[in-house]
Design an enzyme around this catalytic site. Structure first.
Site, PDB file in Angstrom:
ATOM      1  N   GLU A 219       0.808  -1.221   0.000  1.00 23.89           N
ATOM      2  CA  GLU A 219       0.000   0.000   0.000  1.00 23.89           C
ATOM      3  C   GLU A 219       0.841   1.271   0.000  1.00 23.89           C
ATOM      4  OE1 GLU A 219       0.424  -1.762   4.119  1.00 23.89           O
ATOM      5  OE2 GLU A 219      -0.247  -2.485   2.163  1.00 23.89           O
ATOM      6  N   THR A 274       7.619 -12.525   8.306  1.00 28.13           N
ATOM      7  CA  THR A 274       7.333 -13.912   8.664  1.00 28.13           C
ATOM      8  C   THR A 274       5.941 -14.032   9.264  1.00 28.13           C
ATOM      9  OG1 THR A 274       9.678 -14.402   9.010  1.00 28.13           O
ATOM     10  CG2 THR A 274       8.098 -15.865  10.069  1.00 28.13           C
ATOM     11  N   GLU A 294       9.278 -15.489   0.628  1.00 28.55           N
ATOM     12  CA  GLU A 294      10.561 -14.910   1.035  1.00 28.55           C
ATOM     13  C   GLU A 294      10.232 -13.995   2.194  1.00 28.55           C
ATOM     14  OE1 GLU A 294      12.941 -11.996   1.716  1.00 28.55           O
ATOM     15  OE2 GLU A 294      12.520 -11.390  -0.353  1.00 28.55           O
ATOM     16  N   CYS A 328      15.677  -7.086   3.167  1.00 27.47           N
ATOM     17  CA  CYS A 328      15.528  -8.341   3.907  1.00 27.47           C
ATOM     18  C   CYS A 328      16.855  -9.057   4.088  1.00 27.47           C
ATOM     19  CB  CYS A 328      14.532  -9.246   3.203  1.00 27.47           C
ATOM     20  SG  CYS A 328      14.915  -9.531   1.468  1.00 27.47           S
TER      21      CYS A 328
END
EC number: 1.2.1.24
Length: 523
Positions: A219, A274, A294, A328
């Site tokens: 978003e 996660t 991922e 990440c």
């Protein structure tokens, strides 16, 4: 200077654009487009505010605002898709799949290549969109666009390398044929930190395999996904093959649930936290969908006594501070052996002070843009305060930047211990905490003491140690004497709770293919 997007309509003749910050009346019945009046200006056709479904730009009953994280200014409004729009997009993708899967691999390859060519032709405008909506420095945004386009180029080539097998069975009159076929409609849910590359890495593989897709972008950064839709359409990607349904944070849960439970969807590919990944897995389990994920990382960065300190510092800078630490795979925990610790910390601090400049991503020389929102700033601030309260030392930085807003100073902490939040939680910000260790076994144990395992890095000049540690680290990707590891040709993904499957490389396309065995008898 902040960039401002204004949603407006375009007349057939396209009159001159109004000054920044002002609106023209919108003629009834015309499609909504956006434009930006920022550095260099932007091509109006790339800035769309509607969803893209079945080859058409469609409004939603409501819209939601998108903000520039650097200035807090409203960039524009985008269609706020809900359950009906999500189901319509899935149906459009499903209808298109029936014909797209029959398109020759050569034609799919050529269409992806054309899409790649258009990305390269529009690379400057695409980069400006990324900087405006995500805040990352323009130079980094330009790098992302090239990286993003390369996935389309790579998978345009992989489309022609989908091979099967012929197996000679134990029976003389039988042969086994192994075919690879597209799984079907793929739901693609992407994050804000790489709003272009995370789409093409998934969509390139899916389309090359013969799948169709429904993309739900983050978003915070929907404009990049919509710009890619415009270029896909220009490239000749058939209607319904690539669909985009932006939605607000308030509707993300319901839209995500539709994508994970609709029986017409065969595959889910998600990049994000996660915690969110677990929710999506739960939804997808009811219909046993194929899933690629991922998820979060907590990357260790280990520096052994044998390391070249200058090389390690350069790697630390590259790994930690790209996109202000909002990646990440960026290093989250720095583990430095006692014999080299003080030298590393001193040189790391010097490099940070010399090389890092905080500012608006459009400003020349900026290396550190804002964090994506106030919540992200609060998380970094909380981790710093927690560490200091437990005995950590602030070597440099340590607080919100004087510019205010979503900016935070690049921060280096020493005397860090394993019980601090900056070691146990993913930061996603410009914070580098350093733990001192004595033995190799200790460093590996600390590195592996996490529920996630996406990436890991270490620096050493000892060949035997390099082999040992590379094999022992419980991560999906390892950087040995290297701080930047991502490449379109190499598999990207993690182990443990960092995800399922691999993206990019020759393995990425397999995530969108089913293996079918055909027994051919009576020979």
């Amino acid at each position: 200077m902040a960039t401002c997007f204004l949603l407006r309509s375009f007349w057939a003749a396209r009159p001159a654009l109004p000054p920044p910050g002002r609106f023209r009346p919108e003629p009834a019945g015309t499609p909504r487009r956006s434009y930006a009046s920022g550095p260099g200006g932007l091509h109006a056709d790339l800035l769309r505010g509607d969803s893209f479904v079945g080859g058409r730009w469609l409004p939603a009953p409501a819209t939601f605002p998108v903000y520039d994280p650097a200035s807090g200014a409203k960039l524009g409004t985008v269609a706020d898709c809900g359950v009906p729009e999500a189901r319509a997009a899935v149906r459009a993708a499903y209808d298109a799949f029936n014909s797209w899967k029959g398109v020759s691999v050569k034609e799919r390859s050529l269409l992806l290549r054309k899409w790649y060519d258009l990305m390269i032709q529009n690379k400057d405008d695409l980069a400006k969109i990324i900087t405006a909506e995500s805040g990352k420095p323009l130079k980094e945004a330009q790098g992302e666009i090239l990286y993003s386009a390369l996935f389309l180029e790579w998978f345009s080539e992989e489309a022609r390398r989908i091979y099967g097998d012929i197996i000679y069975t134990s029976a003389k009159d039988k042969r086994g044929l192994v075919l690879k076929q597209p799984v079907g409609v793929a739901a693609i849910i992407t994050p804000w930190n790489f709003p272009s590359a995370m789409i093409t890495r998934k969509v390139g593989a899916a389309l090359a395999a013969g799948c169709t897709v429904v993309v739900k972008p983050a978003e915070d950064t929907p404009y990049s996904a919509l710009a890619l839709a415009q270029l896909a359409n220009q490239a000749g990607i058939p209607a319904g093959v690539y669909n985009v349904i932006p939605c607000s944070r308030n509707k993300a849960k319901e839209v995500g649930e539709v994508l994970c439970t609709d029986p017409l969807v065969s595959k889910i590919s998600f990049t994000g936290s996660t915690a969110t990944g677990k929710i999506l897995l739960h939804h997808a389990a009811n219909s046993v969908k194929r899933v690629s994920m991922e998820l979060g990382g907590l990357a260790p960065f280990i520096v052994f006594d044998s390391a070249n300190v200058d090389q390690a510092v350069a790697g630390a800078m590259a790994s930690k501070f790209r996109n202000a630490g909002q990646t990440c795979v960026c290093s989250n925990r720095f583990l430095v052996q006692r014999g080299i610790h003080d030298s590393f910390v001193t040189k790391f601090a010097e490099a940070m002070k010399k090389s890092l400049r905080v500012g608006n991503g459009f400003e020349e020389g900026t290396t550190q843009g804002p964090l994506i929102n106030e919540k992200a700033v609060e998380k970094v601030e909380k981790q710093v305060n927690d560490a200091v309260a437990k005995g950590a030392t602030v070597v440099t930085g340590g607080k919100r930047h004087q510019s205010g807003g979503n900016f935070f100073e690049p921060t280096l902490l020493s005397n860090v211990t394993r019980d601090m939040l900056c070691i146990t939680e993913e930061t996603f910000g410009p914070l580098a905490p350093v733990i001192k260790f004595d033995k190799e076994e200790e460093a590996v144990a600390i590195a592996n003491a996490a529920e996630v395992g996406l990436a890991g890095y270490f620096y050493s000049q000892d060949p035997a140690q390099i082999w040992r540690v590379a094999e022992q680290l419980e991560v999906g990707m390892v950087g040995v004497n290297e701080g930047l590891i991502s490449s379109v040709e190499c598999p990207f993904g993690g182990v443990k709770q960092s995800g399922l499957g691999r993206e990019g490389s020759k393995y990425g396309i397999d995530e969108y293919l089913e293996v079918k065995y055909v027994c051919y008898g009576g020979l």
